[in-house]
Design a protein around this motif. Structure first.
Motif, mmCIF file in Angstrom:
data_model
loop_
_atom_site.group_PDB
_atom_site.id
_atom_site.type_symbol
_atom_site.label_atom_id
_atom_site.label_comp_id
_atom_site.label_asym_id
_atom_site.label_seq_id
_atom_site.Cartn_x
_atom_site.Cartn_y
_atom_site.Cartn_z
ATOM 1 N N MET A 6 0.794 -1.229 0.000
ATOM 2 C CA MET A 6 0.000 0.000 0.000
ATOM 3 C C MET A 6 0.824 1.275 0.000
ATOM 4 N N ASN A 7 2.119 1.207 0.326
ATOM 5 C CA ASN A 7 2.892 2.436 0.427
ATOM 6 C C ASN A 7 4.218 2.313 -0.319
ATOM 7 N N PRO A 8 4.682 3.422 -0.900
ATOM 8 C CA PRO A 8 5.957 3.400 -1.611
ATOM 9 C C PRO A 8 7.101 3.003 -0.677
ATOM 10 N N LEU A 9 7.997 2.221 -1.189
ATOM 11 C CA LEU A 9 9.193 1.783 -0.465
ATOM 12 C C LEU A 9 8.875 0.998 0.805
ATOM 13 N N GLY A 10 7.708 0.409 0.871
ATOM 14 C CA GLY A 10 7.319 -0.343 2.067
ATOM 15 C C GLY A 10 8.267 -1.476 2.394
ATOM 16 N N PHE A 11 8.702 -2.225 1.386
ATOM 17 C CA PHE A 11 9.615 -3.334 1.637
ATOM 18 C C PHE A 11 10.982 -2.830 2.083
ATOM 19 N N THR A 12 11.434 -1.731 1.507
ATOM 20 C CA THR A 12 12.702 -1.128 1.918
ATOM 21 C C THR A 12 12.616 -0.673 3.365
ATOM 22 N N LYS A 13 11.493 -0.086 3.735
ATOM 23 C CA LYS A 13 11.292 0.350 5.123
ATOM 24 C C LYS A 13 11.301 -0.845 6.076
ATOM 25 N N LEU A 14 10.699 -1.948 5.655
ATOM 26 C CA LEU A 14 10.681 -3.162 6.466
ATOM 27 C C LEU A 14 12.109 -3.657 6.691
ATOM 28 N N ASP A 15 12.904 -3.666 5.648
ATOM 29 C CA ASP A 15 14.303 -4.059 5.739
ATOM 30 C C ASP A 15 15.069 -3.116 6.674
ATOM 31 N N VAL A 27 9.950 -9.450 11.505
ATOM 32 C CA VAL A 27 9.218 -8.188 11.481
ATOM 33 C C VAL A 27 8.148 -8.319 10.402
ATOM 34 N N ALA A 28 6.904 -8.232 10.817
ATOM 35 C CA ALA A 28 5.772 -8.356 9.895
ATOM 36 C C ALA A 28 5.257 -6.980 9.502
ATOM 37 N N ALA A 29 4.759 -6.885 8.295
ATOM 38 C CA ALA A 29 4.080 -5.669 7.864
ATOM 39 C C ALA A 29 2.722 -5.594 8.557
ATOM 40 N N GLY A 30 2.232 -4.373 8.751
ATOM 41 C CA GLY A 30 0.863 -4.205 9.220
ATOM 42 C C GLY A 30 -0.083 -4.520 8.073
ATOM 43 N N THR A 31 -1.254 -4.977 8.404
ATOM 44 C CA THR A 31 -2.217 -5.351 7.363
ATOM 45 C C THR A 31 -3.636 -4.965 7.780
ATOM 46 N N ASN A 32 -4.537 -4.994 6.833
ATOM 47 C CA ASN A 32 -5.923 -4.660 7.128
ATOM 48 C C ASN A 32 -6.790 -5.887 7.363
ATOM 49 N N ASN A 33 -6.213 -7.087 7.202
ATOM 50 C CA ASN A 33 -7.024 -8.292 7.350
ATOM 51 C C ASN A 33 -6.139 -9.484 7.688
ATOM 52 N N CYS A 34 -6.303 -10.003 8.892
ATOM 53 C CA CYS A 34 -5.631 -11.247 9.284
ATOM 54 C C CYS A 34 -6.260 -11.741 10.577
ATOM 55 N N ILE A 57 1.815 -13.005 6.091
ATOM 56 C CA ILE A 57 1.286 -12.356 4.888
ATOM 57 C C ILE A 57 2.430 -11.632 4.201
ATOM 58 N N CYS A 58 3.186 -10.882 4.988
ATOM 59 C CA CYS A 58 4.384 -10.194 4.494
ATOM 60 C C CYS A 58 5.295 -10.029 5.695
ATOM 61 N N VAL A 59 6.375 -10.795 5.737
ATOM 62 C CA VAL A 59 7.305 -10.720 6.860
ATOM 63 C C VAL A 59 8.736 -10.593 6.358
ATOM 64 N N TYR A 60 9.542 -9.976 7.196
ATOM 65 C CA TYR A 60 10.976 -9.887 6.946
ATOM 66 C C TYR A 60 11.648 -10.780 7.971
ATOM 67 N N ILE A 61 12.415 -11.739 7.491
ATOM 68 C CA ILE A 61 13.159 -12.636 8.367
ATOM 69 C C ILE A 61 14.640 -12.422 8.067
ATOM 70 N N CYS A 103 5.291 -0.376 6.759
ATOM 71 C CA CYS A 103 4.996 -1.196 5.579
ATOM 72 C C CYS A 103 3.587 -1.745 5.776
ATOM 73 N N LYS A 104 2.692 -1.334 4.890
ATOM 74 C CA LYS A 104 1.287 -1.750 5.011
ATOM 75 C C LYS A 104 0.895 -2.612 3.813
ATOM 76 N N ILE A 105 0.196 -3.703 4.119
ATOM 77 C CA ILE A 105 -0.251 -4.636 3.089
ATOM 78 C C ILE A 105 -1.773 -4.710 3.100
ATOM 79 N N ASN A 106 -2.368 -4.512 1.925
ATOM 80 C CA ASN A 106 -3.812 -4.692 1.764
ATOM 81 C C ASN A 106 -4.039 -6.179 1.494
ATOM 82 N N HIS A 107 -4.619 -6.848 2.449
ATOM 83 C CA HIS A 107 -4.832 -8.289 2.362
ATOM 84 C C HIS A 107 -6.267 -8.618 1.957
ATOM 85 N N LEU A 108 -6.944 -7.631 1.402
ATOM 86 C CA LEU A 108 -8.315 -7.846 0.912
ATOM 87 C C LEU A 108 -8.446 -7.548 -0.582
ATOM 88 N N ALA A 109 -7.459 -6.903 -1.182
ATOM 89 C CA ALA A 109 -7.587 -6.398 -2.547
ATOM 90 C C ALA A 109 -7.487 -7.479 -3.618
#
Length: 142
Positions: A6-15, A27-34, A57-61, A103-109
């Motif tokens: 949902m946001n620019p550079l979200g994966f880079t921010k997660l890293d 570290v997991a991204a925030g999401t709207n559905n889980c 859903i989207c995690v950094y390990i 880092c935000k992930i839309n898990h409904l789209a």
């Protein structure tokens, strides 16, 4: 496969946040559905500690986590509990689990096999999890 950044550079921010806080093994991204309401995004750009588990859903390990904990357990071939297992292993290794709302992930789209047909059976992996962890699995699932 069923989440949309949902946001620019979200994966880079997660890293970047994972590198700033090496005590976090996941570290997991925030999401709207889980399933975990704590994982739903709440802030603009904060790292929040999660005491139990996150859905993958989207995690950094980080590589350091993999070196300490190992890879995901390949016995979890069906849907579910692979992430629960890994989170439990990470916590047992003395690492934290975090949720990062930068880092935000839309898990409904996007379409999801799990949400769409309702035919995904988590029971085989639930049984594997309970067999592997015994008494700890029961306490973990409560």
């Amino acid at each position: 496969d069923d989440g949309l950044l949902m946001n620019p550079l979200g994966f880079t921010k997660l890293d970047n946040i994972a590198r700033l806080y090496p005590e976090y093994g996941i570290v997991a991204a925030g999401t709207n559905n889980c399933g975990n309401p704590n994982q739903r995004f709440k802030t603009e750009d904060a790292l929040r500690e999660e005491p139990l588990k996150v859905a993958f859903i989207c995690v950094y390990i980080p590589r350091t986590t993999i070196e300490k904990v190992g890879y995901m357990d390949e016995r979890f071939v069906d849907y579910g509990y692979d992430d629960d297992d890994y989170c439990l292993r990470v916590r047992r290794a003395g690492l934290k689990i975090g949720i990062y709302d930068g880092c935000k992930i839309n898990h409904l789209a996007l379409p999801s096999k799990f949400r769409s047909d309702g035919k995904v059976d988590i029971r085989p992996n639930q049984a594997r999890f309970r067999e592997k962890w015994g008494k700890d699995a029961v306490e973990y699932e409560e």
